[in-house]
Design an enzyme around this catalytic site. Structure first.
Site, PDB file in Angstrom:
ATOM      1  N   CYS A   2       1.374  -1.479  -0.070  1.00 21.07           N
ATOM      2  CA  CYS A   2       0.243  -0.344   0.148  1.00 21.07           C
ATOM      3  C   CYS A   2       0.562   1.342  -0.069  1.00 21.07           C
ATOM      4  O   CYS A   2       1.816   1.344   0.666  1.00 21.07           O
ATOM      5  CB  CYS A   2      -0.834   0.480   0.615  1.00 21.07           C
ATOM      6  N   ARG A  27       5.277   0.328  -6.225  1.00 21.71           N
ATOM      7  CA  ARG A  27       5.589  -0.888  -4.792  1.00 21.71           C
ATOM      8  C   ARG A  27       4.646  -2.747  -5.111  1.00 21.71           C
ATOM      9  O   ARG A  27       4.424  -2.710  -4.445  1.00 21.71           O
ATOM     10  CB  ARG A  27       4.983   0.018  -3.880  1.00 21.71           C
ATOM     11  N   TRP A  74      -3.186  -2.619  -1.407  1.00 19.42           N
ATOM     12  CA  TRP A  74      -2.202  -4.012  -1.445  1.00 19.42           C
ATOM     13  C   TRP A  74      -3.579  -4.905  -0.884  1.00 19.42           C
ATOM     14  O   TRP A  74      -2.765  -4.984   0.471  1.00 19.42           O
ATOM     15  CB  TRP A  74      -1.428  -4.212  -1.649  1.00 19.42           C
ATOM     16  N   ASN A 100      -1.937   2.143   6.234  1.00 18.03           N
ATOM     17  CA  ASN A 100      -0.940   0.884   5.222  1.00 18.03           C
ATOM     18  C   ASN A 100      -0.996   0.665   7.392  1.00 18.03           C
ATOM     19  O   ASN A 100      -0.589   0.641   7.412  1.00 18.03           O
ATOM     20  CB  ASN A 100       0.298   1.348   5.026  1.00 18.03           C
ATOM     21  N   GLY A 101      -0.553  -1.261   6.186  1.00 20.29           N
ATOM     22  CA  GLY A 101      -0.388  -1.998   7.517  1.00 20.29           C
ATOM     23  C   GLY A 101      -1.605  -2.646   7.998  1.00 20.29           C
ATOM     24  O   GLY A 101      -2.180  -3.081   6.791  1.00 20.29           O
ATOM     25  N   GLU A 481      20.922 -16.740  -5.379  1.00 18.89           N
ATOM     26  CA  GLU A 481      20.471 -15.501  -5.476  1.00 18.89           C
ATOM     27  C   GLU A 481      20.338 -15.173  -7.326  1.00 18.89           C
ATOM     28  O   GLU A 481      18.830 -14.511  -7.250  1.00 18.89           O
ATOM     29  CB  GLU A 481      21.621 -13.886  -5.167  1.00 18.89           C
ATOM     30  N   LYS A 485      16.088 -14.948  -8.553  1.00 17.69           N
ATOM     31  CA  LYS A 485      15.774 -13.492  -9.272  1.00 17.69           C
ATOM     32  C   LYS A 485      14.933 -14.022 -10.372  1.00 17.69           C
ATOM     33  O   LYS A 485      14.378 -13.422 -10.998  1.00 17.69           O
ATOM     34  CB  LYS A 485      17.255 -13.088  -9.653  1.00 17.69           C
ATOM     35  N   GLU A 488      11.049 -15.218  -9.328  1.00 17.28           N
ATOM     36  CA  GLU A 488      10.441 -14.105  -9.400  1.00 17.28           C
ATOM     37  C   GLU A 488      10.165 -12.865 -10.738  1.00 17.28           C
ATOM     38  O   GLU A 488       9.387 -12.304 -10.053  1.00 17.28           O
ATOM     39  CB  GLU A 488      11.736 -12.778  -8.397  1.00 17.28           C
ATOM     40  N   HIS A 504      23.979 -35.446  -3.099  1.00 15.69           N
ATOM     41  CA  HIS A 504      22.916 -36.382  -1.922  1.00 15.69           C
ATOM     42  C   HIS A 504      21.648 -36.398  -2.442  1.00 15.69           C
ATOM     43  O   HIS A 504      20.991 -36.218  -1.465  1.00 15.69           O
ATOM     44  CB  HIS A 504      23.310 -35.155  -1.081  1.00 15.69           C
ATOM     45  N   LYS A 599       7.449  -4.355  -3.161  1.00 16.02           N
ATOM     46  CA  LYS A 599       8.804  -4.315  -2.865  1.00 16.02           C
ATOM     47  C   LYS A 599       9.217  -3.930  -1.365  1.00 16.02           C
ATOM     48  O   LYS A 599      10.139  -3.887  -1.517  1.00 16.02           O
ATOM     49  CB  LYS A 599       8.878  -2.277  -3.113  1.00 16.02           C
TER      50      LYS A 599
HETATM   51  C1  F6R Z   1      14.177  -9.484  -3.702  1.00  7.60           C
HETATM   52  C2  F6R Z   1      13.945  -9.160  -3.037  1.00  7.60           C
HETATM   53  C3  F6R Z   1      13.168  -9.129  -2.012  1.00  7.60           C
HETATM   54  C4  F6R Z   1      13.647  -7.923  -1.141  1.00  7.60           C
HETATM   55  C5  F6R Z   1      13.324  -8.598   0.991  1.00  7.60           C
HETATM   56  C6  F6R Z   1      14.059  -7.739   1.626  1.00  7.60           C
HETATM   57  O1  F6R Z   1      14.425  -8.906  -5.707  1.00  7.60           O
HETATM   58  O2  F6R Z   1      13.609  -8.246  -2.970  1.00  7.60           O
HETATM   59  O3  F6R Z   1      13.727 -10.755  -1.633  1.00  7.60           O
HETATM   60  O4  F6R Z   1      15.418  -8.614  -0.805  1.00  7.60           O
HETATM   61  O5  F6R Z   1      11.632  -8.623   0.730  1.00  7.60           O
HETATM   62  O6  F6R Z   1      13.810  -6.647   1.337  1.00  7.60           O
HETATM   63  P1  F6R Z   1      14.905  -4.802   2.377  1.00  7.60           P
HETATM   64  O7  F6R Z   1      16.033  -6.046   2.259  1.00  7.60           O
HETATM   65  O8  F6R Z   1      14.253  -3.792   1.478  1.00  7.60           O
HETATM   66  O9  F6R Z   1      14.878  -5.732   4.069  1.00  7.60           O
END
Ligand code: F6R
Length: 604
Positions: A2, A27, A74, A100-101, A481, A485, A488, A504, A599
């Site tokens: 949100c 976001r 959201w 928000n929340g 990672e 990526k 996602e 294993h 985000k």
């Molecule tokens: C993946 C991504 C998420 C964030 C995670 C933590 O591409 O962006 O996995 O890394 O939600 O977010 P922050 O770093 O803002 O605490």
């Protein structure tokens, strides 16, 4: 997630708020709404499921006013719909709230209000806040909000308007970010500086348990129990232009390409050649304290957790302090033993991730020293920690993290070098790492020039239903990672394993339809990694290697420049960001806003 934006001043508010909402679109959201104080008194609201442009299309021609609040939602309680979109108004249409929340005790509060005859217009948890405020008999809006919040359990960032108090907006924060933008005879409130930065760079960030009253020419802050707090506006360094796409088709592409400059920024002004170390101004950890650390525990979520894994290996390697990284979301629920000689480090791009913040609060309650490695200056985690290192990546708009991951790892390299040089790292090794760090921006640039080749590879691998990523020791977090990526943004299933674990179990998955991406640095484990590739080839698996030279066993190799062994993971991740990007592009995905993701995860 949100987003909130609000304005009080002299300008026509609707276009300002719609522009603010557009700046928050990154976001992720499913509906939007706006309420303004009409010129002839009373509140006027418009809401729409879908995008901000759909909301804009519904805003009537006569929608003039100079005070208003707006929201992108959201969904958590109740599906995306016009009714469930914020702002929520009370039955008389006098009170409007954006929230928000999550209100944890919403069903209980709702049942009580309904028993008293209140008719709800939405299925949201947020609407209870509106009715609580509307029913308060207190004399001022501030008191009404305070009374309402007394019975609300959960997290909130709210902005409130009341038709009987048209000269003000009241805001409050508990666990969900709220910033005030201070202008010339105009004030803004938002959940993210992105929404207000094109109008003012003077901001005040509310603390948890803090409220604010905004009037056109004045603002004041106070606690939820009414005690005045001092709030000195800070200047946000980020430019409004950093939130633009800058000629790229997506924010993700822009942010991948920005990495040479971003890495340059995290290094700038910090290297001390005289002592082959670095200066980290905000660490608040003197040399004696640094020598006393017996263990380092790094906590983060998702990509930040992966960056923490590389950070742990840098700290262990350069400072010889045992270190590990753990998902903050798990740590806080396992009643961890908190050791006074352990240095805890919270990692977060946004500085607002709820699980990380909650872990920091729990650690601090138990008396631990907690540092932050954070991108957003003044964010909740930055403020809650005892000191730390800013990663200076600039704003990251794409939902998935790229440049922040890279800069976070570089920030860890700086911290590891600093701790190492206070302990037993030699001058020669300090110099070696500094030279390696200085080489990074140019080497990243060199990798970026391979984009066309990586794009061709991506077109080929985009057909896969599932992919395996493997790496050993330093290469394993890179594999984790890269697989995150890919899944996602392309929605291709991907698994990451230490290459040493293949036999294993996961080897059973290898077949021609399951390609493997292997991280193969030129280090002491090169032969071991080659043996793993051999095993995959023997099962007719296809291999894409990321290596420092062509790999015979691989079907394709992306060759990256060699740096110091410790810093190689930083470079090896970059082509795999491009691989994920072009795979998602080939599959026609919404790259900047992948499905189901937000985000900044400010709720549990
Ligand atoms: C993946 C991504 C998420 C964030 C995670 C933590 O591409 O962006 O996995 O890394 O939600 O977010 P922050 O770093 O803002 O605490």
């Amino acid at each position: 997630m949100c987003g909130i934006v609000g304005y009080i001043g002299k300008r026509d508010v609707a276009p300002l708020l719609l522009e603010g909402l557009q700046r928050l679109e990154y976001r992720g959201y499913d509906s939007a709404g706006i309420v303004i104080a009409g010129k002839s008194g009373g509140l006027k609201a418009v809401k729409a499921k879908g995008r901000v442009r759909e909301l804009e299309a519904r805003v009537p021609k006569r929608f003039a006013g100079t005070t208003g609040i707006a929201h992108t939602r959201w969904a958590t309680h109740g599906a995306p719909s016009d009714e469930n979109a914020h702002p929520h108004l009370d039955t008389e249409g006098k009170v409007a709230v954006v929230h928000n929340g999550i209100v944890d005790n919403a069903s209980e509060l709702r049942a009580k209000l309904e028993a008293d005859g209140v008719v709800f217009a939405s299925e949201t948890d947020s609407e209870v806040i509106t009715h609580l405020i509307a029913r308060s008999q207190a004399a001022s809006l501030e008191e009404k909000v305070r009374e309402a919040l007394k019975v609300v359990e959960g997290t909130y960032g709210i902005a409130v308007m009341h038709a009987d108090f048209p000269d003000r907006i009241v805001a409050a924060r508990n666990g969900s970010p709220v910033v005030l933008g201070i202008g010339e005879k105009e004030m803004f409130v938002a959940s993210d500086v992105a929404a207000l930065i094109s109008h003012t760079r003077q901001v005040v960030t509310l603390d948890d348990g803090e409220m604010a009253t905004l009037k056109a020419d004045d603002f004041r802050t106070y606690t939820t129990s009414g005690t005045r707090t001092t709030a000195t506006p800070e200047t946000v360094e980020w430019e409004a232009a950093s939130y633009d796409m800058g000629g790229h088709d997506t924010y993700m592409h822009k942010e991948i390409c920005e990495q040479p400059d971003a890495v340059d920024r995290v290094l700038r002004g910090r290297i001390d050649d005289k002592f082959s170390t670095v200066h980290l101004g905000g660490l608040n950890l003197d040399a004696r304290e640094a020598r006393g650390i017996r263990r380092v525990k790094i906590l983060g979520c998702g990509t930040s957790f992966h960056a923490g894994m590389i950070g742990a290996s840098l700290i262990e390697g350069l400072a010889r302090i045992p270190a590990d990284s753990e998902p903050a979301s798990e740590f806080r629920y396992r009643n961890p033993v908190v050791d006074p000689d352990t240095l805890y480090i919270a990692v977060s791009q946004s500085g607002e991730t709820y699980d990380v913040l909650a872990a920091v609060q729990e650690l601090k309650r138990k008396g631990a020293r907690v540092l932050g490695v954070v991108n957003v200056v003044g964010s909740a985690i930055a403020r809650e920690t005892d000191g730390g290192v800013y990663v200076h990546a600039g704003p990251e708009v794409c939902v998935v993290s790229t440049k922040c991951f890279t800069n976070t790892v570089v920030a860890f390299a700086l911290l590891a070098l600093h701790l190492g040089r206070i302990r037993d790292l030699s001058v020669a090794d300090g110099k070696r790492i500094i030279e390696g760090l200085r080489a990074l921006p140019e080497q990243i640039q060199e990798i970026l020039t391979q984009e066309e080749d990586i794009k061709k590879l991506a077109a080929d691998y985009a057909e896969a239903k599932s992919m395996m990523f493997i790496g050993r020791v330093r290469g394993y977090p890179v594999a984790l990672e890269a697989s995150l990526k890919l899944k996602e943004i392309s929605y291709i299933h991907a698994e990451a394993y230490p290459a040493s674990e293949l036999k294993h179990g996961p080897l059973a998955l290898i077949e021609p339809a399951m390609p493997t991406v292997a991280i193969v640095p030129d280090d002491s484990l090169l032969e071991k990694n080659r043996a793993a590739m051999e095993e995959i080839k023997a099962r007719s698996g296809r291999i894409l290697a990321v290596a420092h030279r062509e790999q015979e066993k691989a079907d394709h190799t992306i060759v990256v420049p060699k740096n110091e062994d410790e810093l190689d993971p930083i470079l090896m991740g970059i082509p795999l960001q491009l691989l994920a990007y072009h795979t998602a592009l080939a599959l026609g995905r919404d790259i900047d806003k992948p499905r189901n993701l937000a985000k900044s995860v400010t709720v549990e």
